[in-house]
Enzyme design. Structure first.
Site, PDB file in Angstrom:
ATOM      1  N   ASP A   9      -2.530  -2.142   0.039  1.00  0.00           N
ATOM      2  CA  ASP A   9      -1.992  -0.755   0.008  1.00  0.00           C
ATOM      3  C   ASP A   9      -3.529   0.051   0.808  1.00  0.00           C
ATOM      4  O   ASP A   9      -4.605  -0.324   0.006  1.00  0.00           O
ATOM      5  CB  ASP A   9      -2.051   0.131  -0.428  1.00  0.00           C
ATOM      6  CG  ASP A   9      -1.284   1.546  -0.515  1.00  0.00           C
ATOM      7  OD1 ASP A   9      -2.353   1.930   0.208  1.00  0.00           O
ATOM      8  OD2 ASP A   9      -0.906   2.541  -1.415  1.00  0.00           O
ATOM      9  N   ASP A 104       1.820   1.131   5.305  1.00  0.00           N
ATOM     10  CA  ASP A 104       0.708   0.579   4.990  1.00  0.00           C
ATOM     11  C   ASP A 104       0.859  -0.185   3.881  1.00  0.00           C
ATOM     12  O   ASP A 104      -0.566  -0.784   3.180  1.00  0.00           O
ATOM     13  CB  ASP A 104      -0.742   2.103   4.690  1.00  0.00           C
ATOM     14  CG  ASP A 104      -0.653   2.427   4.080  1.00  0.00           C
ATOM     15  OD1 ASP A 104       0.323   2.773   3.480  1.00  0.00           O
ATOM     16  OD2 ASP A 104      -1.274   2.784   3.486  1.00  0.00           O
ATOM     17  N   GLU A 105       1.944  -0.841   3.516  1.00  0.00           N
ATOM     18  CA  GLU A 105       1.864  -0.968   2.320  1.00  0.00           C
ATOM     19  C   GLU A 105       2.566  -2.414   1.573  1.00  0.00           C
ATOM     20  O   GLU A 105       4.084  -2.207   2.759  1.00  0.00           O
ATOM     21  CB  GLU A 105       2.449   0.300   1.042  1.00  0.00           C
ATOM     22  CG  GLU A 105       2.106  -0.005  -0.604  1.00  0.00           C
ATOM     23  CD  GLU A 105       2.607   1.014  -1.238  1.00  0.00           C
ATOM     24  OE1 GLU A 105       3.302   0.601  -2.456  1.00  0.00           O
ATOM     25  OE2 GLU A 105       2.851   2.507  -0.388  1.00  0.00           O
TER      26      GLU A 105
HETATM   27  P1  TTP Z   1      -0.326   6.513   0.918  1.00  0.00           P
HETATM   28  O1  TTP Z   1      -0.347   4.670   0.824  1.00  0.00           O
HETATM   29  O2  TTP Z   1       0.692   7.058  -0.404  1.00  0.00           O
HETATM   30  O3  TTP Z   1      -1.846   7.358   0.988  1.00  0.00           O
HETATM   31  P2  TTP Z   1      -2.901   6.736   1.940  1.00  0.00           P
HETATM   32  O4  TTP Z   1      -2.836   5.359   2.509  1.00  0.00           O
HETATM   33  O5  TTP Z   1      -3.252   7.915   2.655  1.00  0.00           O
HETATM   34  O6  TTP Z   1      -4.146   7.108   0.919  1.00  0.00           O
HETATM   35  P3  TTP Z   1      -4.139   5.437  -0.705  1.00  0.00           P
HETATM   36  O7  TTP Z   1      -5.827   5.485  -0.207  1.00  0.00           O
HETATM   37  O8  TTP Z   1      -4.453   6.165  -1.984  1.00  0.00           O
HETATM   38  O9  TTP Z   1      -3.316   4.716  -0.057  1.00  0.00           O
HETATM   39  O10 TTP Z   1       0.687   6.729   2.222  1.00  0.00           O
HETATM   40  C1  TTP Z   1       0.344   6.014   3.105  1.00  0.00           C
HETATM   41  C2  TTP Z   1       0.257   7.013   4.523  1.00  0.00           C
HETATM   42  O11 TTP Z   1       1.830   7.926   4.750  1.00  0.00           O
HETATM   43  C3  TTP Z   1      -0.562   7.695   5.102  1.00  0.00           C
HETATM   44  O12 TTP Z   1      -1.870   7.307   5.002  1.00  0.00           O
HETATM   45  C4  TTP Z   1       0.162   9.314   5.478  1.00  0.00           C
HETATM   46  C5  TTP Z   1       1.636   9.286   5.160  1.00  0.00           C
HETATM   47  N1  TTP Z   1       2.130  10.249   3.772  1.00  0.00           N
HETATM   48  C6  TTP Z   1       2.497  10.694   4.501  1.00  0.00           C
HETATM   49  O13 TTP Z   1       2.669  10.857   5.642  1.00  0.00           O
HETATM   50  N2  TTP Z   1       3.284  12.023   2.960  1.00  0.00           N
HETATM   51  C7  TTP Z   1       2.483  11.564   1.963  1.00  0.00           C
HETATM   52  O14 TTP Z   1       2.885  12.343   1.332  1.00  0.00           O
HETATM   53  C8  TTP Z   1       2.235  10.139   0.959  1.00  0.00           C
HETATM   54  C9  TTP Z   1       1.947  10.035   0.543  1.00  0.00           C
HETATM   55  C10 TTP Z   1       1.577   9.392   2.391  1.00  0.00           C
HETATM   56 MG    MG Z   2      -2.305   3.677   1.728  1.00  0.00          MG
END
Ligand code: TTP
Ligand code: MG
Length: 365
Positions: A9, A104-105
């Site tokens: 992730d 991203d995951e």
């Molecule tokens: P995530 O992997 O949940 O968050 P992140 O990568 O920004 O942070 P982390 O380091 O905690 O993993 O989500 C991936 C992308 O999806 C994030 O960069 C932006 C988008 N996203 C939204 O648009 N709205 C949301 O509510 C969430 C949770 C994510």
């Molecule tokens: Mg992320």
């Protein structure tokens, strides 16, 4: 048999891409999202912004109140899709069993990956380094025998972290795990749990299956397993295959038709094994067989509407033999596939879907 699952992730994905591309923003609190005037929300933000309490899905106006110095960047989905495609490409080099969850995951099942002596931890570290080198982004990884634990583990050392839960460590790890780490345990469930003195998985383990079901309904059955660190869900690749085939190159050319037949039968069990691994969203559209002659010229033949049986492939190679009864150095057989059902998972990478999803999340629709 214990499996080896990696959950990967990216850290602050959208924000990390923006920081990478605009060095002047580095170190400042930044968020990616819709404008406050347009009642936009935050998609994500970097760690300096998180320190102020800014979070995903928060109204941008609220984020500004928490962090007046926040720099808001409009989302660039094209760039996120591009980075995502690069990352997914890297994953596929380590396993064919890759299940993307979002841009991203993803989960990877690396149980059969021969690299790094099959050490999932070393594979995860190699992937992290490669993602950093190719995209300039940091990605955190969790390694465990199942999806649930791998996902918890990838969060454990975020950002830019790697954490492994080996089978022997599960019991200790899980009993100390706060219930809020269990996917599906939101604020409402947490309140319910804390009201009856449950804060950690060890507390949940003390409840019987029946008690869990009575208290939490159908989620109770899942909780029974999760609070013990059990999760049998397979990693499901959502790549759509168009065909499945196997082939073999011989040490010595096969000159007689009997030898062609023997080679065919040897290949069939391989093909059958590969077909068995497909899920039931596929149907067979046709069969094909291919031979390469000793002069390297090649001939292919196909048939549609036939089941993948030895007899059907035998007919195909008979037709090839009839066309050219010459020595072959290679024989290949395969099936062409078509969709039987709608795919189980949405196509996360279709441009329109991704855009619509993201805009919906940002309150732009
Ligand atoms: P995530 O992997 O949940 O968050 P992140 O990568 O920004 O942070 P982390 O380091 O905690 O993993 O989500 C991936 C992308 O999806 C994030 O960069 C932006 C988008 N996203 C939204 O648009 N709205 C949301 O509510 C969430 C949770 C994510
Ligand atoms: Mg992320």
């Amino acid at each position: 048999m214990s499996r080896k699952i990696i959950h990967l992730d990216c850290d602050c994905f959208f924000a990390a891409v923006e920081e990478r591309d605009q060095p002047s923003l580095r170190g400042l609190p930044i968020a990616v999202g819709g404008k406050a005037e347009q009642r936009g929300v935050i998609a994500t933000c970097n760690y300096p912004a998180r320190a102020f309490g800014v979070r995903s899905a928060m109204a941008t106006s609220h984020a500004y109140r928490l962090c007046p110095s926040l720099t808001l960047v409009a989302p660039n989905f094209k760039k996120y899709r591009q980075a995502s495609a690069q990352i997914q490409q890297i994953f596929l080099r380590y396993s064919t069993l890759v299940e993307p969850l979002s841009l991203d995951e993803a989960y990877l099942d690396v149980s059969d990956c021969p690299l790094f002596d099959n050490s999932a931890t070393r594979i995860a570290e190699a992937i992290r380094q490669e993602v950093k080198a190719v995209t300039g982004l940091t990605i955190s990884a969790g390694v465990a025998p199942n999806k649930f634990l791998a996902k918890v583990a990838s969060d454990w050392r975020k950002p830019d972290g790697l954490f492994t839960i080996a089978p022997a460590q599960i019991a200790d790890f899980i009993s100390q795990l706060p219930v809020k780490r269990i996917p599906g345990v939101g604020p409402a469930t947490r309140t319910k749990m804390s009201a009856i003195g449950i804060t950690h998985c060890a507390d949940l383990q003390r409840l019987s299956r029946l008690q869990l079901q009575q208290t939490f309904g159908s989620f109770g059955e899942k909780l029974f397993h999760l609070c013990r660190g059990e999760d049998k869900r397979p990693v499901v690749s959502n790549r759509r295959h168009k065909s499945v085939s196997v082939e073999t190159t011989f040490n010595q050319d096969k000159t007689h038709f009997e030898q062609w037949q023997e080679a065919l039968l040897a290949l069939l069990s391989d093909l059958e094994r590969r077909i068995r691994k497909l899920d039931n969203s596929y149907a067979i559209a046709g069969l094909f067989a291919k031979v390469r002659f000793s002069d390297f010229s090649q001939q292919t033949i196909q048939a549609s509407g036939k089941p993948a049986t030895a007899e059907a492939f035998m007919v195909l190679i008979e037709q090839l033999w009839a066309k050219n009864s010459a020595p072959i150095r290679l024989l290949g057989i395969g099936i062409k596939l078509k969709d039987e059902l709608t795919p189980r998972q949405p196509d996360l990478f279709s441009e329109e879907k991704q855009q619509a999803l993201a805009q919906q999340r940002l309150g732009m629709l």
